[in-house]
Design a protein around this motif. Sequence first.
Motif, PDB file in Angstrom:
ATOM      1  N   ALA A 259       0.550   5.062   3.277  1.00  0.00           N
ATOM      2  CA  ALA A 259       0.611   4.134   2.145  1.00  0.00           C
ATOM      3  C   ALA A 259      -0.785   3.673   1.747  1.00  0.00           C
ATOM      4  CB  ALA A 259       1.490   2.941   2.504  1.00  0.00           C
ATOM      5  N   GLU A 260      -1.621   3.401   2.745  1.00  0.00           N
ATOM      6  CA  GLU A 260      -2.992   2.979   2.446  1.00  0.00           C
ATOM      7  C   GLU A 260      -3.785   4.125   1.813  1.00  0.00           C
ATOM      8  OE1 GLU A 260      -6.459   0.603   2.211  1.00  0.00           O
ATOM      9  OE2 GLU A 260      -4.306   0.220   2.262  1.00  0.00           O
ATOM     10  N   LEU A 261      -3.553   5.344   2.300  1.00  0.00           N
ATOM     11  CA  LEU A 261      -4.212   6.502   1.704  1.00  0.00           C
ATOM     12  C   LEU A 261      -3.815   6.636   0.236  1.00  0.00           C
ATOM     13  CD1 LEU A 261      -5.808   9.161   1.718  1.00  0.00           C
ATOM     14  CD2 LEU A 261      -3.788  10.275   2.702  1.00  0.00           C
ATOM     15  N   ARG A 262      -2.522   6.514  -0.036  1.00  0.00           N
ATOM     16  CA  ARG A 262      -2.069   6.649  -1.420  1.00  0.00           C
ATOM     17  C   ARG A 262      -2.629   5.514  -2.286  1.00  0.00           C
ATOM     18  NH1 ARG A 262      -1.994  10.837  -0.210  1.00  0.00           N
ATOM     19  NH2 ARG A 262      -0.253  12.180   0.404  1.00  0.00           N
ATOM     20  N   ARG A 263      -2.763   4.312  -1.714  1.00  0.00           N
ATOM     21  CA  ARG A 263      -3.356   3.207  -2.470  1.00  0.00           C
ATOM     22  C   ARG A 263      -4.793   3.540  -2.857  1.00  0.00           C
ATOM     23  NH1 ARG A 263      -6.686  -0.765  -2.209  1.00  0.00           N
ATOM     24  NH2 ARG A 263      -7.331  -0.315  -0.060  1.00  0.00           N
ATOM     25  N   LEU A 264      -5.536   4.063  -1.899  1.00  0.00           N
ATOM     26  CA  LEU A 264      -6.919   4.445  -2.174  1.00  0.00           C
ATOM     27  C   LEU A 264      -6.999   5.542  -3.226  1.00  0.00           C
ATOM     28  CD1 LEU A 264      -8.275   4.521   1.491  1.00  0.00           C
ATOM     29  CD2 LEU A 264      -8.971   2.896  -0.296  1.00  0.00           C
TER      30      LEU A 264
END
Length: 505
Positions: free
Chosen positions: A57-62
């Motif tokens: 999820a954090e990767l996709r946010r970035l």
Amino acid sequence: MGVIAKPLEALGTELAAHIQKIEHYKQALTLLSWDARTIAPIKGAEQGSRVRGTFSAELRRLQTEPDFGKRLEEALATAEPGSLTHRIAAVHLKDFKRWSAIPAHAYAEFVLEQGRTQAAWTEARKAGDFAVVVPHLEKIFESSALFAAYWGYENDVYDPLVQQFDPDLDGATLDRVFGEFKNALLPLIRRVVEADRQPDTSIFEREFPLDEQRKLGIELLHAIGYDFDAGSFGSTVHPFSSAINPNDARLAAKFVENDVRVSLWSALHEGGHSLYTQHIDPSLINTGLGIFTSFGIHESQSIFFEKLLGRHPGFWEQNYATLQRIRPEPFANVPFDDFYFALNAVKPGVNRFEADELTYNLHLIIRYELERAILSGEAKVGDLPKLWDDKYEEYLGIRPRNHREGVLQDAHWGAGFGLFPSYTLGFVYAAQFEEALRLDLPDYDGHIQRGEIDRIQDWLTEHIQRHGSAKSANELLRDVTGGGIDTAPLIRYLTKKYEGLYGLY
């Protein structure tokens, strides 16, 4: 964030640091996935999937920050076309648009369900009951169809799904490729199976202790040039490799006590994947280009080392003595020609991974046709076991005895649709690359017979591997062969080899 990779410098410090952070998350997730598939305890599966979900999820946010997309568009507009800077910006902008199209909550649930499906698949295999995984696969397949709609397509819902793995591919090309293979290979397989001359494969059906198989795998990996200082060799139920970065390319093989072929082929196959990763230009690490350019190209390198080089008679003239030394009984008393014929035996079976190279592509055709049936609404997930068994009986003349032997043998559907065609595409690419390689290295066969694999590896590095994602699959294929996807080299290779081995001229 550490030192910025040189190819990123032209993008400016802020954009370069953001890209590098994205790549660090990708590498961490690959490492976590390696752990989950090799040594992680079963009780940790649910929490492990949640942790990976958080990282994803954090990767996709970035990857989907609006300002990131804006800066990428600006970089793409000012970068010189054809430059690394232009390619880096284009690759990340494509990911930005792809993942921005999917609501964050939908992707987070999908990643969580992937972890649950992997755990359910393990349970289903133990129980031998496909029903255990059906509700999870239904959610995965629903997500696949939903994502395809978010991404959009003109004619074929399959296009955006396969393009997750092979961006230059589409359903129409796959229909052509698989149609050409069915027309060419089904009659050839029948002739081979019915041939008077057949190999004695009993030498591979005897006990071969797993520790000795591991020793053989290590020797074979050394023979093809795998760098153990930039990787590791593990074991797993389903063989795989983890392309973390060029300095950390791990692989895991499958070991079966009464058939050493399973482990030796998986070591060579996954070793080929890892060799590709290890030979990517290290300056591309953390740019987004320091990884394989497509799954089909990635598979071409593993199939090259497993099938085209690993089944070459010269390779075994070099390495048969190693096998005989590690396991003298029965191999010390088996003549080379008998061993080589048995090693290349054609025997239609139910297992894709353990398939001989002549029947291999039929396993992929079956999976592709089943994916098509699900997506079109012609079949439901619960129908897959019977449909699977029916197609195996139709194409290979053999019917799985149970779910574990049939529809539960691959866990790939737990990640969604679209990956299986890459295996056949990789075989097609590998045969095309080998024909080009032979033109550039007229003594190709002699190099293999003398164990000069480094000469072949140098060619692969120069023309394919070092580029990582700096070139697309189509660009690599055009630069190496002068054309596009062509099944003829592979059909020629299989026809010549097996007509010769089985005396069908």
